[in-house]
Every structure is written in structure tokens, then in C-alpha cells.
Design a protein around this motif. Structure first.
Motif, PDB file in Angstrom:
ATOM      1  N   ARG A  47       0.899  -1.302  -0.184  1.00 13.93           N
ATOM      2  CA  ARG A  47       0.260   0.053   0.268  1.00 13.93           C
ATOM      3  C   ARG A  47       0.694   1.418  -0.010  1.00 13.93           C
ATOM      4  NH1 ARG A  47      -4.113   2.329  -1.803  1.00 13.93           N
ATOM      5  NH2 ARG A  47      -2.571   4.019  -1.910  1.00 13.93           N
ATOM      6  N   GLN A  48       1.006   2.052  -1.063  1.00 12.04           N
ATOM      7  CA  GLN A  48       1.627   3.507  -1.486  1.00 12.04           C
ATOM      8  C   GLN A  48       1.055   4.312  -0.448  1.00 12.04           C
ATOM      9  OE1 GLN A  48       1.582   6.771  -3.236  1.00 12.04           O
ATOM     10  NE2 GLN A  48       3.534   6.799  -2.381  1.00 12.04           N
ATOM     11  N   VAL A  49       1.739   5.584   0.256  1.00  9.88           N
ATOM     12  CA  VAL A  49       0.877   6.590   1.553  1.00  9.88           C
ATOM     13  C   VAL A  49       1.637   7.931   0.696  1.00  9.88           C
ATOM     14  CG1 VAL A  49       0.559   7.407   3.007  1.00  9.88           C
ATOM     15  CG2 VAL A  49       0.580   4.871   2.728  1.00  9.88           C
ATOM     16  N   ASP A  50       1.687   8.366  -0.003  1.00 10.99           N
ATOM     17  CA  ASP A  50       2.213   9.706   0.180  1.00 10.99           C
ATOM     18  C   ASP A  50       1.684  11.059   1.083  1.00 10.99           C
ATOM     19  OD1 ASP A  50       2.340  12.387  -0.150  1.00 10.99           O
ATOM     20  OD2 ASP A  50       2.059  12.559  -2.774  1.00 10.99           O
ATOM     21  N   PHE A  78       0.416  -3.995  -6.247  1.00  9.64           N
ATOM     22  CA  PHE A  78       0.506  -2.983  -5.243  1.00  9.64           C
ATOM     23  C   PHE A  78      -1.361  -2.988  -4.605  1.00  9.64           C
ATOM     24  CE2 PHE A  78       3.594  -0.374  -6.803  1.00  9.64           C
ATOM     25  CZ  PHE A  78       4.118   0.120  -5.625  1.00  9.64           C
ATOM     26  N   ALA A  80      -5.033  -1.445  -2.729  1.00 10.71           N
ATOM     27  CA  ALA A  80      -6.078  -0.331  -3.046  1.00 10.71           C
ATOM     28  C   ALA A  80      -6.594  -0.671  -1.485  1.00 10.71           C
ATOM     29  CB  ALA A  80      -7.208  -0.396  -3.345  1.00 10.71           C
ATOM     30  N   THR A 105      -3.426   4.442   9.207  1.00 13.94           N
ATOM     31  CA  THR A 105      -3.281   3.650   8.161  1.00 13.94           C
ATOM     32  C   THR A 105      -2.147   2.686   8.410  1.00 13.94           C
ATOM     33  OG1 THR A 105      -3.768   5.517   6.162  1.00 13.94           O
ATOM     34  CG2 THR A 105      -2.367   3.325   5.361  1.00 13.94           C
TER      35      THR A 105
ATOM     36  N   VAL B 172      -5.883   9.892   1.765  1.00 15.17           N
ATOM     37  CA  VAL B 172      -5.285   7.890   1.687  1.00 15.17           C
ATOM     38  C   VAL B 172      -6.428   6.859   0.705  1.00 15.17           C
ATOM     39  CG1 VAL B 172      -3.916   5.577   1.726  1.00 15.17           C
ATOM     40  CG2 VAL B 172      -3.955   7.703   2.747  1.00 15.17           C
ATOM     41  N   HIS B 173      -5.947   7.449  -0.872  1.00 14.08           N
ATOM     42  CA  HIS B 173      -6.423   7.001  -1.500  1.00 14.08           C
ATOM     43  C   HIS B 173      -5.831   5.661  -2.394  1.00 14.08           C
ATOM     44  CE1 HIS B 173      -8.345  10.787  -2.289  1.00 14.08           C
ATOM     45  NE2 HIS B 173      -6.817  11.476  -2.449  1.00 14.08           N
ATOM     46  N   ALA B 174      -6.634   4.622  -3.183  1.00 14.39           N
ATOM     47  CA  ALA B 174      -6.532   3.708  -3.733  1.00 14.39           C
ATOM     48  C   ALA B 174      -5.332   2.968  -4.457  1.00 14.39           C
ATOM     49  CB  ALA B 174      -8.221   3.068  -4.008  1.00 14.39           C
ATOM     50  N   GLY B 175      -5.648   4.380  -4.791  1.00 15.59           N
ATOM     51  CA  GLY B 175      -4.025   4.508  -6.183  1.00 15.59           C
ATOM     52  C   GLY B 175      -3.012   4.773  -5.859  1.00 15.59           C
ATOM     53  N   ILE B 177      -1.242   7.941  -5.575  1.00  9.93           N
ATOM     54  CA  ILE B 177      -1.776   8.967  -6.494  1.00  9.93           C
ATOM     55  C   ILE B 177      -1.692  10.174  -5.154  1.00  9.93           C
ATOM     56  CG2 ILE B 177      -3.013   9.535  -8.253  1.00  9.93           C
ATOM     57  CD1 ILE B 177      -5.660   9.159  -6.511  1.00  9.93           C
ATOM     58  N   GLU B 178      -1.678  11.066  -5.025  1.00 11.59           N
ATOM     59  CA  GLU B 178      -1.240  11.869  -3.666  1.00 11.59           C
ATOM     60  C   GLU B 178      -2.617  12.086  -2.693  1.00 11.59           C
ATOM     61  OE1 GLU B 178       0.846  15.991  -4.996  1.00 11.59           O
ATOM     62  OE2 GLU B 178       0.663  15.032  -7.677  1.00 11.59           O
ATOM     63  N   PRO B 179      -1.797  12.964  -1.827  1.00  3.31           N
ATOM     64  CA  PRO B 179      -3.149  13.037  -0.643  1.00  3.31           C
ATOM     65  C   PRO B 179      -4.518  13.794  -1.197  1.00  3.31           C
ATOM     66  CG  PRO B 179      -0.983  13.639   0.484  1.00  3.31           C
ATOM     67  CD  PRO B 179      -1.117  13.579  -1.093  1.00  3.31           C
TER      68      PRO B 179
END
Ligand code: SF4
Lengths: 170, 521
Positions: A47-50, A78, A80, A105, B172-175, B177-179
Motif C-alpha cells: 500500500r503506497q502512502v503519499d 499494489f 487498494a 493507515t 489516502v486514496h486507493a491508487g 496518488i497524492e493525498p
């Protein structure tokens, strides 16, 4: 349809063997952790977190999935939701506005879990450091297992970092 | 930079008997009394001017509100009003320009100045957990000043009525991408209203600028929005160089434009793939990702950075091109443009993707004009805007691009414009490299005198970026304001997705591809 098929045949398979990393990758943690991590080999859900990146790190994370690098061939994909994840891939200097969301998260990821801080911002705050707006390193907020340096790290660095996290040499 | 509009605005304001003072620049700036601030906007609106940006600054304990206006080929005009000592409110421009709404909320957040007549003063970038009395852009607030968290909540616009419900999404999105947070009000699967909640990527960029000199601040500008790093650096450098009264060498200007056009190609190609991917057409995504990677690899080889970060610096560019590099760049640009032409044909013939994109998320020309939507989004709704042509900064004053616009304002139109602009960029790169002037590519940057200011715009792949800068003592930046095109285009997305089914939101969001980081700074 014909054109599509012709294009696919003409381009062929462009996927390459993984190249050498350019940036430093640090694997932290104890030997016991490594045993657990090995369990994730060949099937790792990320899971990617920006956490407030400038979005260039995201571009390179996307690039891991392009046909040259084809991350999925290593059994890494990855997902969702953090609830489906084994590993969090975190970018950015953790903006104050993302601090709580990042913690939540992390809590949502089932145990055992790992965290990679990707990019100089996530590693140490990078250009943004620790200010009224940013916390700085991801490790200030949640436990981190692997650090991938670079601004941004290249797709090769990122893949190497992920593979090292689960104890694979490549 | 083209500031012809200043004269036009001066004569209109004279006709309306509004007293003003012109501070000769470069660039010129019209000073009006605080009481006339909204009046100026009213006249500007009547004359069909676009509001580019509104921002604030602090000097000697008092505040100034600034605005930039634009009108097609006439270029740009700057206006400012000084608030008296101790005055912490100013007339809102929202009655004339709805696009000022978020910019004024940001002024309110960061300076604690109240826009009088603003209909919605909920905090925007400053989230609910921040102390109310913290105003980060005031001079008495330190960059690393502590923020004591407290509980708070953000009052979203609610929904009532039978069968309607809300979907909260993010930050926090599913893909990947930025927040950001989206609050949808929905009936069935139709979106009634979308309310955006941004600010999650706020990194204090504008505050960071203020402790740095131009060279060090350029690194910050390059990270305002990483996908438009060349364009952001360029806008920053142009503004700083204008303040210093120096222009870069013709070779440096050409190289900057080449980098910026390559960045445009890379992002447009990436977006086309990603939009198609959101409509489940993986073929196009894979082809585009491959081409984008080809561009990145050549960038790494020729310039040492895959995304071209930190190459544009005050005084020029950090890397030159040799003959071999020029040849490689020309060849690859033409080859990639050729492949994109091929993919365009495939796209046009593919009825299932066309079915998904035609008519989805349309914006009327009227709405696009009212908001002043920028870049691809504006041009796909018939707005003939392009800073490369209208601001005429070097080297585009020598080779203005052919600006393509189209009708429809839907996802299909936004895709079409991207396909066209890739070709235009490829032609520009060819021309710029063939005519690459001899000479130096970087000169040391001389720090501008205290009090000098600059304003520059650059057409990024996303649309016009505007940067305003003023220097303090010792070459340090006293204030630097950045307006990413996303500040405006995010408003367009809210309009576009009304009546769009929820599952088509990602498709629309991607076709706008606004920057969260560029907006939140
Ligand atoms: S490490 Fe560099 S590329 Fe990554 S988010 Fe930070 S500034 Fe952007």
C-alpha cells in the motif's frame, strides 16, 4: 484491432533484467524480523502512502509498473487498501496534515508488517526538513524497516529496496 | 514578459476616476487605495480580464494585497493595495471573481487577514487541528515554529433529501496518488456534488523561500510539484532574473524551453496512458508508459536526472548539450512523436474507449471562461490561452507555438488536446535544437537589490504557472508567491463531475490531473 495486434507484435517484450541501484538502501531491524520478512517473498502486497511528497517520487513508483521494470514479475503488487497490505511504501516529509492519516493507515495494516521510507524526504525530511508544516522523517511517526535514498529514487532503486526488505538479493 | 495590459488597465481606471499610482518596475505595478480594491476587480471583470492570482505580503508590520490580471495577447498587469498599520481586513474579490475564493481563504489562513464579503471563510490549507492564532506567513512566525494540535472538525457542505448519501474518500486514496479528500454527495450512482478538501500536502514551501537566497530557493521551487519541476523552476528563475534586471543567454533560454517541452511530452504521454487505464484499456497504458520511460532514460543520460530536476537554475541551466546529445534528443523526440501519432489512430478507431470518454465530465465554455481554467482543461473548452504565446517570454517570442483549442470540454476533448500538444512540442523541440544559438549556458546569478521584485509566468504542461518574488537585504528572498495552475483547475473538476457516475470519477480526475502538491505548497 489489427493495428493493436500489429503494434504489440512490433514492440515485442521490452522487460529487462533488474539493473544496479544507484542510491543507498539501508535495511534496518533485527535478524528475527528478517525471518518474518522472508515469509512475504514471492507474494508481497504494497500500500503506497503519499505523506506530502512533491509527487516526483510517485512518478518513479508508477514507473516500476511499466513494461521495462514490470514489478509484478517479482510477485510484488499494489493493493487498494492498507487492510490488504503487507508493506507500506511511504513518500514525502510527512506533512502535519498527513500525520494522523499516516498513523491510522499504519494501524490498519495487519501484523506482521513492514514500512519502507522511499525518497530523501521520507528518509530524513529532505529539502523540507522539520518545520511547522512537516514532521520530517517517516520514522518520527511510524517504525521504519528500510530506507531508500534519492530525490527521487529511480525505479531500480525502489525495486531493489522492496526486494531487500523481503530478504531477496534481487 | 508582456505587460502591455498595464497601460490598458491604467486608462480604464482613469476613466472610472480611480486614483492610482504606477510603480515602475520592471514589472510595473498599479497601487490603489484599499477602498478601491474590489472596484478595480469589478472593472477588470467588465473588461473581460482574467484573474491570474491574488496573494498577500508583509512589510514592516503592515500588509499588502496583490493581484495579477491577464487578457490574451495583451499579457499581464499587476495591482496592489497597501493596508494601513494594524489593518487586518480587505475587500474580497469573490463577488467579481469566484476563482479568488480559495486564494483568499489561503490569505486568511496564513496571514490572518479577513476578506470582507467572502461567503466562506472555513480554513483551507490550515487544517482543523492547527491553532487558530498561528499565521505561518507572518514575519513573526518562525519556519520551525511549534504547532500545538487540538481537536477540530471541518464542516462539509451536507446533503439532505431522500435517497441521497455521501461518500468520503481520502486523504489516502486507493491508487498511487497524492493525498486529498473528496466528499461526494450522491443519488444512485450519480454525483450530485463534489466537495474537495485539500491541503494535505502542505509543506510550507512559501515560508521556506523566505529564509533562502535565489540559488537555494530554486531547489524549493523545483519541488513545488515534481511532475512540473522544469516549469516551476523556470517560472521562479524568470521572476528572480527579472528582479535582478538580467536575462539569461539565448542558448540557456533555448535549452530551458527544450527541457520544458520534453516535460510536457512526458506528462501528456503518461496522462493519455493513465486516462485510458482508468477506462480499463491497458494496451494504451503500457505503450505510453514505455514511451515515457524512454524519455526519462534519455534525460538521465544527457542531463543526469530522469525527471530533469534542478537543471533550470538562476542564471541559466546546469548542463549543456553537445552535438551528439542534440542528435539523440532530436531523433528520440521525433520517434516518440511518430509513435504517439500511430497510437492516436488506434485510439480514434477504438469505439469502446471512445464510448467511455465522449460526453463524460463536460465543462461549458462559459464556465471555463468564468473561472479562467488553464492549460489543457481550458483549451479543451475553447479557451484560447497559452502563456508561451501570450506572455511571450524568451525563446517563445521567437517561435510562438500553434495553440490548439477544441470544443466539448469533456474527457475526450482533454485527451485530444494532449495528443495534439505532443506533436506541437515535438515540432518546437526540433526547431529549438536546430536553431540552438552558440554561447554560454550558465552565468553566475547576481543577487538583486533590496526591494526589487519580479513576476513571471511559464506555461507548464498543466497550464500557466505564475510566480511573484521580492528580495530583501543581502540577496535573501523577502516573499515569494507561487500559483500552480491546479489552484484554479481543481475548481473546474468540481464542476465537471456533476452528474457523472461515481465509477467515472477517476477517469475525470485523471483527465484534469491537477497537482495536490502544487496546490497545497
Ligand atoms: S524525495 Fe525528492 S522527489 Fe521525493 S518527494 Fe521529496 S523532494 Fe520530491
Amino acid at each position: 484491432m489489427q493495428r493493436i495486434l500489429r503494434k504489440i507484435i512490433k514492440v515485442g517484450t521490452v522487460t529487462e533484467p533488474l539493473g544496479r541501484s544507484e542510491q543507498t538502501i539501508e535495511v534496518l531491524g533485527s535478524e528475527l524480523d528478517r525471518v518474518i520478512r522472508k515469509r512475504f517473498q514471492k507474494s508481497l502486497a504494497i500500500r503506497q502512502v503519499d505523506a506530502g511528497s512533491c509527487n516526483a517520487c510517485e512518478l518513479e513508483i508508477h514507473a516500476m509498473n511499466n513494461p521495462y521494470y514490470d514489478l509484478e514479475r517479482f510477485g510484488v503488487h499494489f493493493v487498494a487498501s492498507p487492510r490488504h497490505a503487507d508493506l507500506l511504501l511511504v513518500t514525502g516529509p510527512v506533512s502535519r496534515n498527513m500525520e494522523v492519516a499516516l498513523k491510522m493507515t499504519y494501524d490498519a495494516v495487519p501484523n506482521p508488517k513492514m514500512v519502507i521510507a522511499a525518497g530523501d524526504c521520507a528518509v530524513c525530511g529532505g529539502e523540507f526538513g522539520c518545520t511547522y508544516a512537516t514532521v520530517g522523517a517517516v520514522s518520527q511517526v511510524i517504525p521504519v524497516d528500510v530506507l531508500i535514498h534519492g530525490c527521487p529514487p529511480t525505479p531500480t532503486d525502489l525495486i531493489r529496496g522492496i526486494l531487500m526488505a523481503v530478504g531477496l538479493p534481487e | 514578459m508582456n505587460f502591455t495590459l498595464t497601460q490598458t488597465l491604467v486608462s480604464r481606471l482613469h476613466e472610472a476616476a480611480i486614483p492610482l499610482e504606477t510603480r515602475e518596475g520592471p514589472p510595473p505595478c498599479l497601487q490603489v487605495a484599499e477602498g478601491q480594491w474590489a472596484k478595480v476587480a469589478q472593472i477588470a471583470r467588465q473588461e473581460g480580464l482574467r484573474l491570474v492570482a491574488e496573494w498577500a505580503s508583509e512589510e514592516n508590520g503592515a500588509f499588502t494585497i496583490h493581484a495579477a490580471y491577464a487578457l490574451g495577447a495583451q499579457g499581464y498587469a499587476l495591482a496592489a493595495t497597501q493596508l494601513g498599520q494594524g489593518v487586518e481586513e480587505f475587500p474580497s474579490l469573490v463577488p467579481h471573481y469566484s476563482v479568488a475564493a480559495r486564494m483568499e481563504r489561503i490569505i486568511h489562513d496564513f496571514y490572518g487577514l479577513k476578506p470582507l464579503g467572502h461567503p466562506d471563510l472555513r480554513s483551507w490549507i490550515k487544517h482543523d487541528s492547527w491553532p487558530e492564532e498561528a499565521f505561518p506567513l507572518r514575519k513573526d512566525f518562525a519556519l520551525n515554529g511549534p504547532l500545538h494540535r487540538h481537536e477540530g472538525s471541518y464542516p462539509f457542505i451536507g446533503t439532505e433529501g431522500e435517497g441521497s448519501y455521501e461518500i468520503p474518500v481520502g486523504p489516502v486514496h486507493a491508487g498511487i496518488i497524492e493525498p486529498g479528500h473528496f466528499r461526494f454527495q450522491v443519488v444512485g450512482e450519480q454525483i450530485l456534488n463534489l466537495e474537495e478538501r485539500l491541503g494535505y500536502a502542505h509543506k510550507g514551501i512559501e515560508k521556506h523561500f523566505e529564509s533562502r537566497d535565489a540559488v537555494s530557493a530554486a531547489r524549493m521551487a523545483a519541488r513545488s510539484s515534481g511532475d512540473a519541476t522544469v516549469a516551476h523552476s523556470w517560472a521562479f528563475c524568470l521572476a528572480a532574473e527579472q528582479a535582478a534586471g538580467r536575462a539569461v543567454s539565448p542558448r540557456a533560454a533555448h535549452l530551458r524551453a527544450v527541457l520544458c517541452e520534453r516535460e510536457r511530452m512526458a506528462n501528456h504521454i503518461g496522462d493519455i496512458g493513465a486516462i485510458c487505464n482508468d477506462a480499463a484499456w491497458v494496451f494504451m497504458q503500457m505503450q505510453c508508459q514505455r514511451l515515457r520511460e524512454d524519455l526519462a532514460r534519455l534525460h538521465h543520460r544527457l542531463f543526469g536526472h530522469r525527471l530533469l530536476m534542478d537543471l533550470v537554475v538562476p542564471g541559466g541551466v546546469t548542463r549543456d548539450l553537445d552535438l551528439d546529445g542534440i542528435a539523440r534528443l532530436r531523433d528520440q523526440t521525433q520517434a516518440v512523436a511518430g509513435e504517439m501519432g500511430e497510437l492516436f489512430k488506434i485510439y480514434e478507431e477504438n469505439t469502446s474507449i471512445r464510448e467511455r470518454v465522449i460526453g463524460s465530465g463536460g465543462i461549458s465554455t462559459q464556465d471555463a471562461h468564468t473561472l479562467g481554467l488553464l492549460g489543457v482543461v481550458g483549451r479543451s473548452a475553447e479557451l484560447d490561452l497559452d502563456a508561451r504565446r501570450d506572455a511571450a517570454y524568451s525563446p517563445y517570442d521567437q517561435c510562438p507555438p500553434q495553440v490548439k483549442v477544441c470544443r466539448g470540454g469533456d474527457v475526450s476533448a482533454r485527451l485530444w488536446i494532449r495528443f495534439q500538444e505532443i506533436q506541437t512540442s515535438a515540432q518546437l523541440i526540433e526547431k529549438l535544437l536546430v536553431d540552438l544559438p552558440e554561447g554560454g549556458f550558465q552565468e553566475p546569478f547576481q543577487a538583486p537589490a533590496e526591494g526589487s521584485w519580479g513576476f513571471a509566468v511559464v506555461e507548464s504542461w498543466r497550464g500557466e504557472i505564475a510566480t511573484w518574488i521580492r528580495f530583501g537585504p543581502g540577496g535573501r528572498i523577502q516573499r515569494c508567491y507561487v500559483r500552480d495552475p491546479s489552484m484554479i483547475n481543481w475548481l473546474g473538476l468540481e464542476l465537471a463531475v456533476r452528474e457523472v457516475p461515481v465509477p467515472d470519477f477517476p477517469l475525470n480526475n485523471k483527465s484534469f490531473n491537477c497537482s495536490y502538491s502544487g496546490h497545497d505548497l
